[in-house]
Design a protein around this motif. Structure first.
Motif, short mmCIF file in Angstrom:
data_model
loop_
_atom_site.label_atom_id
_atom_site.label_comp_id
_atom_site.label_asym_id
_atom_site.label_seq_id
_atom_site.Cartn_x
_atom_site.Cartn_y
_atom_site.Cartn_z
N GLU A 180 0.83 -1.21 0.00
CA GLU A 180 0.00 0.00 0.00
C GLU A 180 0.87 1.26 0.00
O GLU A 180 0.58 2.23 -0.71
CB GLU A 180 -0.93 -0.01 1.21
N LYS A 181 1.95 1.22 0.76
CA LYS A 181 2.88 2.36 0.83
C LYS A 181 3.54 2.60 -0.54
O LYS A 181 3.64 3.74 -1.00
CB LYS A 181 3.95 2.07 1.89
N GLN A 182 3.94 1.51 -1.21
CA GLN A 182 4.56 1.63 -2.53
C GLN A 182 3.57 2.15 -3.57
O GLN A 182 3.95 2.91 -4.46
CB GLN A 182 5.08 0.26 -3.00
N VAL A 183 2.30 1.76 -3.44
CA VAL A 183 1.27 2.26 -4.36
C VAL A 183 1.14 3.77 -4.22
O VAL A 183 1.11 4.50 -5.21
CB VAL A 183 -0.09 1.55 -4.13
N LEU A 184 1.11 4.25 -2.97
CA LEU A 184 0.99 5.69 -2.72
C LEU A 184 2.21 6.43 -3.29
O LEU A 184 2.06 7.48 -3.93
CB LEU A 184 0.84 5.96 -1.22
N GLU A 185 3.40 5.88 -3.08
CA GLU A 185 4.63 6.50 -3.61
C GLU A 185 4.60 6.55 -5.14
O GLU A 185 4.96 7.56 -5.74
CB GLU A 185 5.86 5.72 -3.15
N THR A 186 4.15 5.47 -5.75
CA THR A 186 4.07 5.40 -7.22
C THR A 186 3.05 6.40 -7.74
O THR A 186 3.31 7.13 -8.70
CB THR A 186 3.70 3.96 -7.67
N HIS A 187 1.90 6.46 -7.07
CA HIS A 187 0.83 7.41 -7.43
C HIS A 187 1.38 8.85 -7.39
O HIS A 187 1.18 9.61 -8.34
CB HIS A 187 -0.31 7.23 -6.42
N ASN A 188 2.07 9.18 -6.31
CA ASN A 188 2.63 10.53 -6.18
C ASN A 188 3.68 10.81 -7.24
O ASN A 188 3.75 11.92 -7.78
CB ASN A 188 3.21 10.74 -4.77
N SER A 189 4.50 9.81 -7.57
CA SER A 189 5.53 9.98 -8.61
C SER A 189 4.89 10.23 -9.97
O SER A 189 5.36 11.06 -10.74
CB SER A 189 6.40 8.72 -8.72
#
Length: 196
Positions: A180-189
């Protein structure tokens, strides 16, 4: 609006990752789900599948999935013929769906982007990976398939190492919290890259 491809091997957890993106308000198109719906609703697909697989391809007007799965599992040429019928209809359906979306980006989840050399259709690509054991455990639980059958499907798919080299983002889906944390980071990127 850009199109982000979401891919990964069988059992990697693409749907889990797609659902995390949905909770962030990103429109998600699951190609496999839409293909299944179209195989039941499209007269064009039905007619062409019956021409190849015979009348047993459908039971009471619905796709006979077990019958088809057994046919294509033992004959790669039949799988290719089926894909040539279904994929263009899914692509057409996706274009219609895309016109109705209103967001910075959308996600199209498709298992075999690289295997079918479709990467040019996407502005960015995310590959979901997981350990072989995690994938195996999920598939045995989800599909009730045999280990041997799952191994055979995995062997037919492109190795994760090759997919990673061709991807813009990689999400490791072994522990849900970390995923979930990686999804948020990817979304922000992705959003950040659209500002440039």
């Amino acid at each position: 609006m850009i199109v982000v491809g979401l891919t990964g091997g069988i059992g990697s957890g693409k749907t889990t990752v797609a659902n995390f993106f949905k909770t962030l308000g990103v429109p998600v198109y699951i190609a496999d789900d839409e293909a299944k719906k179209l195989m039941n609703s499209s007269k064009v697909i039905k007619k062409e599948l019956v021409a190849i697989f015979g009348s047993k391809a459908y039971l009471d007007g619905l796709l006979n999935r077990d019958y088809l799965a057994n046919k294509i599992f033992t004959d790669q040429s039949l799988l290719q013929k089926m894909n040539k019928i279904v994929h263009p209809q899914v692509a057409k359906h996706f274009k219609e769906w895309l016109k109705k979306q209103n967001s910075d980006y959308v996600i199209k989840e498709a298992a075999i982007i690289f295997e079918h050399q479709k990467q040019a259709e996407y502005d960015r690509i995310i590959t979901v990976v997981a350990t072989k054991e995690a994938r195996m455990k999920r598939l045995l639980k989800r599909d009730g398939s045999s280990r041997a059958r799952i191994e055979a499907i995995m062997a037919n798919q492109m190795p994760d190492s090759d997919k990673i080299k061709r991807s813009h983002f990689v999400i490791e889906n072994n522990l849900l919290e970390a995923t979930e944390k990686q999804v948020l980071e990817t979304h922000n990127s992705i959003l950040e890259s659209l500002k440039i």
